[in-house]
Design a protein around this motif. Structure first.
Motif, mmCIF file in Angstrom:
data_model
loop_
_atom_site.group_PDB
_atom_site.id
_atom_site.type_symbol
_atom_site.label_atom_id
_atom_site.label_comp_id
_atom_site.label_asym_id
_atom_site.label_seq_id
_atom_site.Cartn_x
_atom_site.Cartn_y
_atom_site.Cartn_z
ATOM 1 N N GLY A 90 -0.755 9.104 16.961
ATOM 2 C CA GLY A 90 -1.469 9.774 16.101
ATOM 3 C C GLY A 90 -1.078 9.307 14.632
ATOM 4 N N ILE A 91 0.114 9.421 14.183
ATOM 5 C CA ILE A 91 0.603 8.968 12.863
ATOM 6 C C ILE A 91 0.092 7.458 12.539
ATOM 7 C CG2 ILE A 91 2.559 8.590 11.547
ATOM 8 C CD1 ILE A 91 3.960 10.706 13.059
ATOM 9 N N GLY A 92 0.110 6.708 13.383
ATOM 10 C CA GLY A 92 -0.314 5.408 13.093
ATOM 11 C C GLY A 92 -1.716 5.595 13.022
ATOM 12 N N ALA A 93 -2.632 6.048 13.910
ATOM 13 C CA ALA A 93 -3.990 5.876 13.777
ATOM 14 C C ALA A 93 -4.511 6.612 12.254
ATOM 15 C CB ALA A 93 -4.677 6.861 14.913
ATOM 16 N N ALA A 94 -3.751 7.865 11.898
ATOM 17 C CA ALA A 94 -4.132 8.260 10.425
ATOM 18 C C ALA A 94 -3.771 7.173 9.490
ATOM 19 C CB ALA A 94 -3.245 9.393 10.347
ATOM 20 N N LEU A 95 -2.660 6.431 9.457
ATOM 21 C CA LEU A 95 -2.390 5.458 8.552
ATOM 22 C C LEU A 95 -3.546 4.394 8.501
ATOM 23 C CD1 LEU A 95 1.441 5.175 8.831
ATOM 24 C CD2 LEU A 95 0.086 6.113 7.128
ATOM 25 N N VAL A 96 -3.918 4.003 9.838
ATOM 26 C CA VAL A 96 -4.797 2.819 9.881
ATOM 27 C C VAL A 96 -6.146 3.349 9.430
ATOM 28 C CG1 VAL A 96 -6.068 1.417 11.528
ATOM 29 C CG2 VAL A 96 -3.884 1.757 11.740
ATOM 30 N N TYR A 97 -6.593 4.654 9.908
ATOM 31 C CA TYR A 97 -7.891 5.108 9.311
ATOM 32 C C TYR A 97 -7.863 5.027 7.922
ATOM 33 C CZ TYR A 97 -11.780 8.428 8.706
ATOM 34 O OH TYR A 97 -12.692 9.148 8.366
ATOM 35 N N PHE A 98 -6.924 5.601 7.190
ATOM 36 C CA PHE A 98 -6.915 5.798 5.616
ATOM 37 C C PHE A 98 -7.197 4.304 5.075
ATOM 38 C CE2 PHE A 98 -4.226 5.145 1.770
ATOM 39 C CZ PHE A 98 -4.897 6.056 0.918
ATOM 40 N N PHE A 99 -6.133 3.118 5.502
ATOM 41 C CA PHE A 99 -6.348 2.050 4.939
ATOM 42 C C PHE A 99 -7.746 0.957 5.386
ATOM 43 C CE2 PHE A 99 -1.901 2.538 4.498
ATOM 44 C CZ PHE A 99 -1.654 2.147 3.386
ATOM 45 N N TYR A 105 -14.888 0.387 2.402
ATOM 46 C CA TYR A 105 -15.579 0.893 1.073
ATOM 47 C C TYR A 105 -15.680 -0.412 0.110
ATOM 48 C CZ TYR A 105 -14.467 5.848 2.068
ATOM 49 O OH TYR A 105 -14.597 6.988 2.909
ATOM 50 N N MET A 106 -14.523 -1.453 -0.011
ATOM 51 C CA MET A 106 -15.113 -2.523 -0.818
ATOM 52 C C MET A 106 -16.033 -3.442 -0.033
ATOM 53 S SD MET A 106 -10.985 -3.643 -2.039
ATOM 54 C CE MET A 106 -10.386 -3.641 -0.431
ATOM 55 N N ALA A 257 1.179 -2.002 12.117
ATOM 56 C CA ALA A 257 1.403 -3.291 11.867
ATOM 57 C C ALA A 257 0.577 -4.105 12.852
ATOM 58 C CB ALA A 257 2.725 -3.892 12.132
ATOM 59 N N ILE A 258 0.194 -3.515 13.968
ATOM 60 C CA ILE A 258 -0.810 -4.171 14.913
ATOM 61 C C ILE A 258 -2.136 -4.466 14.269
ATOM 62 C CG2 ILE A 258 -1.894 -3.916 17.102
ATOM 63 C CD1 ILE A 258 0.658 -2.828 18.473
ATOM 64 N N TYR A 259 -2.511 -3.416 13.607
ATOM 65 C CA TYR A 259 -3.913 -3.497 13.043
ATOM 66 C C TYR A 259 -3.973 -3.686 11.500
ATOM 67 C CZ TYR A 259 -6.023 -1.411 17.096
ATOM 68 O OH TYR A 259 -6.570 -1.325 18.256
ATOM 69 N N ARG A 280 -16.744 6.173 7.585
ATOM 70 C CA ARG A 280 -15.986 7.498 7.657
ATOM 71 C C ARG A 280 -16.199 8.014 9.064
ATOM 72 N NH1 ARG A 280 -17.079 9.007 2.258
ATOM 73 N NH2 ARG A 280 -18.368 10.775 3.375
ATOM 74 N N VAL A 281 -17.282 8.237 9.310
ATOM 75 C CA VAL A 281 -17.664 8.829 10.738
ATOM 76 C C VAL A 281 -17.543 7.833 11.851
ATOM 77 C CG1 VAL A 281 -19.602 10.267 11.943
ATOM 78 C CG2 VAL A 281 -19.266 10.463 9.336
ATOM 79 N N GLY A 282 -18.130 6.752 11.529
ATOM 80 C CA GLY A 282 -17.845 5.738 12.492
ATOM 81 C C GLY A 282 -16.608 5.390 12.942
#
Length: 282
Positions: A90-99, A105-106, A257-259, A280-282
């Motif tokens: 879950g922690i890793g997923a939150a970081l991946v989601y943010f980045f 967005y770019m 790191a994997i993602y 974001r939703v997707g």
């Protein structure tokens, strides 16, 4: 930033009609063939078809695979139990989601892929270095995933048609004859999909996403039944205290790191999304 994102910064302004420029008409521009092509050109706002479901299907196809399951199981080797592994993921997923959102967005705003966006930081010529590094990593990861998929196909074929096992005992450069056939077959299928461009990738993933989820759910139920509904949620000597939390965050960092490659790649997909909310939703 607009100058850095320019697809063809080496534009030559035509000097044959200076009066037209003074009159307010835009000058004639010549695009550099070294810096601009069809793949690098910005996507048009109209016709962007990577909606919420397409982004969701992309995640489904990318997350649910043998390599990621092997990674999740490997967290037991760090001394983590069931809930600790879920928290770590879950922690890793939150970081991946943010980045991933930042990268997406770019791509959505500019409509250009990673090799062009990287010109912001590395310049028009220096951007070729991260683009090449990403390409090498992509080739290696593509080969790993194709090999793992070919192993699954080989096992399936020998289970359905046991007579094919006769072609699975020799060794040619590390693979059996049947293994090579499966590997090349899956490689050709992927090549055929990519040959038709990103729209075909979107359509394929839209089909494969639900299939993968149903397959994974069926396997989970099957294994749960085969285990007589008894699942070990912890290792023999589970960690506690500082060591536990250190390994939980270490697992989250490994997941990021994997993602790391997909964080870079995601703008290549998001450039075809209509808005930020879709990403974001997707």
């Amino acid at each position: 930033m607009s100058n850095s994102l320019d697809l063809a910064p080496e534009l030559s302004v035509a000097s044959t009609h200076p009066a037209s420029t003074l009159a307010g008409n835009p000058p004639e521009l010549a695009l550099s063939p070294r810096l601009h092509n069809r793949d690098l050109a910005p996507t048009r706002i109209e016709g962007r078809r990577w909606g919420r479901y397409s982004i969701f299907a992309l995640w489904t196809n990318d997350v649910h695979n043998i390599a990621n399951y092997s990674f999740a199981m490997g967290l037991f080797a760090l001394g983590l139990g069931g809930w600790q592994i879920l928290l770590s993921l879950g922690i890793g997923a939150a970081l991946v989601y943010f980045f991933m959102n930042l990268s997406g967005y770019m791509g959505q705003k500019t409509g250009v892929p990673f090799p062009v966006i990287s010109r912001i930081a590395f310049g028009i010529h220096g951007a070729q270095i991260p683009a090449l590094i990403r390409a090498v990593i992509a080739i290696a990861w593509f080969g790993i995933q194709t090999y793992l998929a070919s192993v699954v196909l080989r096992v399936l074929l020998t289970a359905v048609w046991p007579q094919l096992a006769a072609y699975d005992h020799d060794s040619i450069l590390g693979l059996s004859s049947l293994g090579w056939v499966c590997f090349v077959a899956i490689w050709l299928v992927q090549l055929g999909i990519l040959a038709y461009g990103m729209e075909m990738v979107r359509r394929y993933e839209a089909f494969a996403g639900p299939v993968i989820l149903m397959t994974v759910a069926s396997l989970a139920v099957f294994m749960y039944i085969k285990a007589d509904a008894h699942i070990a949620w912890s290792v023999a000597a589970p960690l506690t205290g500082v060591d536990m939390w250190r390994n939980i965050f270490a697992g989250g960092a490994l997941w990021l790191a994997i993602y790391g490659t997909l964080v870079l790649n995601f703008c290549d997909f998001a450039r075809s999304s209509p808005c930020r909310k879709t990403i974001r939703v997707g």
